[in-house]
Design an enzyme around this catalytic site. Sequence first.
Site, PDB file in Angstrom:
ATOM      1  N   ASP A  83       0.853  -1.198   0.000  1.00  0.00           N
ATOM      2  CA  ASP A  83       0.000   0.000   0.000  1.00  0.00           C
ATOM      3  C   ASP A  83       0.892   1.252   0.000  1.00  0.00           C
ATOM      4  O   ASP A  83       1.814   1.367   0.812  1.00  0.00           O
ATOM      5  CB  ASP A  83      -0.866  -0.055   1.282  1.00  0.00           C
ATOM      6  CG  ASP A  83      -1.952   0.993   1.328  1.00  0.00           C
ATOM      7  OD1 ASP A  83      -2.417   1.419   0.257  1.00  0.00           O
ATOM      8  OD2 ASP A  83      -2.357   1.366   2.448  1.00  0.00           O
ATOM      9  N   GLY A 182      -7.618   8.375   7.395  1.00  0.00           N
ATOM     10  CA  GLY A 182      -7.816   8.731   8.800  1.00  0.00           C
ATOM     11  C   GLY A 182      -9.280   8.789   9.187  1.00  0.00           C
ATOM     12  O   GLY A 182     -10.156   8.334   8.446  1.00  0.00           O
ATOM     13  N   ASN A 257     -10.270   0.434   0.044  1.00  0.00           N
ATOM     14  CA  ASN A 257      -9.207   0.362   1.061  1.00  0.00           C
ATOM     15  C   ASN A 257      -9.724   0.723   2.455  1.00  0.00           C
ATOM     16  O   ASN A 257     -10.299   1.807   2.648  1.00  0.00           O
ATOM     17  CB  ASN A 257      -8.100   1.363   0.717  1.00  0.00           C
ATOM     18  CG  ASN A 257      -7.153   0.835  -0.337  1.00  0.00           C
ATOM     19  OD1 ASN A 257      -7.495  -0.071  -1.082  1.00  0.00           O
ATOM     20  ND2 ASN A 257      -5.963   1.397  -0.403  1.00  0.00           N
ATOM     21  N   ILE A 258      -9.486  -0.185   3.399  1.00  0.00           N
ATOM     22  CA  ILE A 258      -9.966   0.043   4.769  1.00  0.00           C
ATOM     23  C   ILE A 258      -8.869  -0.235   5.777  1.00  0.00           C
ATOM     24  O   ILE A 258      -8.324  -1.344   5.836  1.00  0.00           O
ATOM     25  CB  ILE A 258     -11.202  -0.844   5.054  1.00  0.00           C
ATOM     26  CG1 ILE A 258     -12.378  -0.412   4.157  1.00  0.00           C
ATOM     27  CG2 ILE A 258     -11.604  -0.748   6.536  1.00  0.00           C
ATOM     28  CD1 ILE A 258     -13.521  -1.389   4.120  1.00  0.00           C
ATOM     29  N   ASP A 259      -8.544   0.752   6.553  1.00  0.00           N
ATOM     30  CA  ASP A 259      -7.548   0.616   7.622  1.00  0.00           C
ATOM     31  C   ASP A 259      -8.096   1.203   8.925  1.00  0.00           C
ATOM     32  O   ASP A 259      -8.188   0.533   9.949  1.00  0.00           O
ATOM     33  CB  ASP A 259      -6.248   1.321   7.203  1.00  0.00           C
ATOM     34  CG  ASP A 259      -5.125   1.093   8.197  1.00  0.00           C
ATOM     35  OD1 ASP A 259      -5.342   0.412   9.214  1.00  0.00           O
ATOM     36  OD2 ASP A 259      -4.018   1.601   7.984  1.00  0.00           O
ATOM     37  N   SER A 260      -8.515   2.474   8.867  1.00  0.00           N
ATOM     38  CA  SER A 260      -8.953   3.166  10.094  1.00  0.00           C
ATOM     39  C   SER A 260     -10.088   2.442  10.812  1.00  0.00           C
ATOM     40  O   SER A 260     -10.114   2.400  12.051  1.00  0.00           O
ATOM     41  CB  SER A 260      -9.395   4.589   9.766  1.00  0.00           C
ATOM     42  OG  SER A 260      -8.312   5.322   9.253  1.00  0.00           O
TER      43      SER A 260
HETATM   44  O1  G3H Z   1      -3.030   4.892   3.639  1.00  0.00           O
HETATM   45  C1  G3H Z   1      -2.622   4.798   4.781  1.00  0.00           C
HETATM   46  C2  G3H Z   1      -2.834   3.551   5.543  1.00  0.00           C
HETATM   47  O2  G3H Z   1      -3.873   3.738   6.458  1.00  0.00           O
HETATM   48  C3  G3H Z   1      -1.569   3.059   6.181  1.00  0.00           C
HETATM   49  O3  G3H Z   1      -1.264   3.748   7.361  1.00  0.00           O
HETATM   50  O4  G3H Z   1       1.219   4.044   7.239  1.00  0.00           O
HETATM   51  O5  G3H Z   1       0.020   4.217   9.410  1.00  0.00           O
HETATM   52  O6  G3H Z   1       0.296   2.004   8.282  1.00  0.00           O
HETATM   53  P1  G3H Z   1       0.155   3.492   8.129  1.00  0.00           P
HETATM   54  P1  13P Z   2      -8.874   4.725   5.811  1.00  0.00           P
HETATM   55  O1  13P Z   2      -8.012   5.607   6.644  1.00  0.00           O
HETATM   56  O2  13P Z   2     -10.154   5.431   5.433  1.00  0.00           O
HETATM   57  O3  13P Z   2      -9.135   3.411   6.423  1.00  0.00           O
HETATM   58  O4  13P Z   2      -8.109   4.460   4.413  1.00  0.00           O
HETATM   59  C1  13P Z   2      -7.102   3.483   4.328  1.00  0.00           C
HETATM   60  C2  13P Z   2      -6.360   3.531   3.048  1.00  0.00           C
HETATM   61  O5  13P Z   2      -6.727   4.190   2.099  1.00  0.00           O
HETATM   62  C3  13P Z   2      -5.143   2.712   2.954  1.00  0.00           C
HETATM   63  O6  13P Z   2      -4.461   2.912   1.767  1.00  0.00           O
HETATM   64 ZN    ZN Z   3      -4.497   4.884   1.000  1.00  0.00          ZN
END
Ligand code: G3H
Ligand code: 13P
Ligand code: ZN
Length: 313
Positions: A83, A182, A257-260
Amino acid sequence: MPLVNTKKMLKEAYRGRYAVGAFNFSSMETMQGIIEACSKLRSPVILQVSKSAIKYSGYTYLLKLVEAATINCPYIPIALHLDHGDSFEICKNCIDQGFTSVMIDGSDLGYKENIALTKSVVKYAHSKEVTVEGELGRIFGIEDGVKVKKEDSFYTNPEEIEDFVKKTGVDSLAIAIGTSHGVCKFANKQKPKLRFDILEEIGRILPEFPIVLHGSSSVNQEFVRIINKYGGKIPNAVGVPEYILRKATSMSVCKINIDSDIRLAVTASIRRYLAHDHPADFDPRGYMSVARESILNLVTHKIKAVLRSENKI
Ligand code: G3H
Ligand code: 13P
Ligand code: ZN
C-alpha cells in the site's frame, strides 16, 4: 491456493458490480480476523501492508502470516499488496519478497514524473506477473505519517486518466474524488459527499478499468463513543457513509481500502475490555481475543453491507 495477483479478482468485481476489500494489517490478530471473515463468507481479499507496517513487523513476519492464511484458507483468492509504495526500490523489494501486487504512489510528483516512475515499476512488476496500482490526483489526510494538507489536495482530472493508463500500463488506479485517510474525513457539519461526476466520467472514458477508492473507512460512531468513554480522545471523527460506498462499487470502484475502521474496532474493544469489563486482567490473550473478534465482526459487516463480495468463490 498460492497467492494471486489482483488482475482476475478486480476484473470479476467490475463485471459483478461489487468490490474486493483491501484491508491493512501488521499483526497476527488483525490478519486472523480479516481472513476468518473472508473465509466464512467465501469472499476474495487483498491483504495490504504500508511502508510503516513493514517497518513495524518486518518482511519475514508479514510474509509468514500471509503464508499461514493461504494454508488455513486454501479456497479463497488472497493477494498480498504493498500500500502506498513511494519508490521503485520498495516496490522491487516487495516483488522480490513474494508480494503479488504493489501500489506505486507518485501522486506528489508532477504528472510526467509520476508517469515515468509508475512506468518503471510496471515494467519490473509485469515481468514477474505482479499487478500494479497507480495514483492520479491527491488523496488528503494522513498517508504513512505524512500529513497531506487539504488545500494541497486535488481531484483526479478525468482528462489525464486515459493518457496515464496508456503510458504507464497500470492494472488499476487510485483516484481522488473526496475521500481521505484517517478518521476525520469531512469538516464538522459538512455533509459527506464524493465527486461522483468525476467517477462517472472516468467510467465512460475507461470502461471495464478497475478504480481503487482509498480512505474508505466509514468510522463507526459507536466505536468512537466507546473509545472516548473509556479514556480516548478522538473528536470530530466522521467517515464515508456506507450508502455512498455502495454507490461507488456499483460504478467502476472495484477495490475499497480500509484501515482506520479496523484500528477503531481494535481500540474500542481493548479499551472497553480493560477499563470496564476486566480491569484485573493482564493476560494480553484476553484483550487481543476481543480485538480479533471485533475485526471478524467488522470485516463480516463490510463484506455484506458495503463490498457485497460474499459467495464470489
Ligand atoms: O493509507 C494509509 C494507511 O492507512 C496506512 O497507514 O502508514 O500508518 O500504516 P500506516
Ligand atoms: P482509511 O483511513 O479510510 O481506512 O483508508 C485506508 C487507506 O486508504 C489505505 O491505503
Ligand atoms: Zn491509502
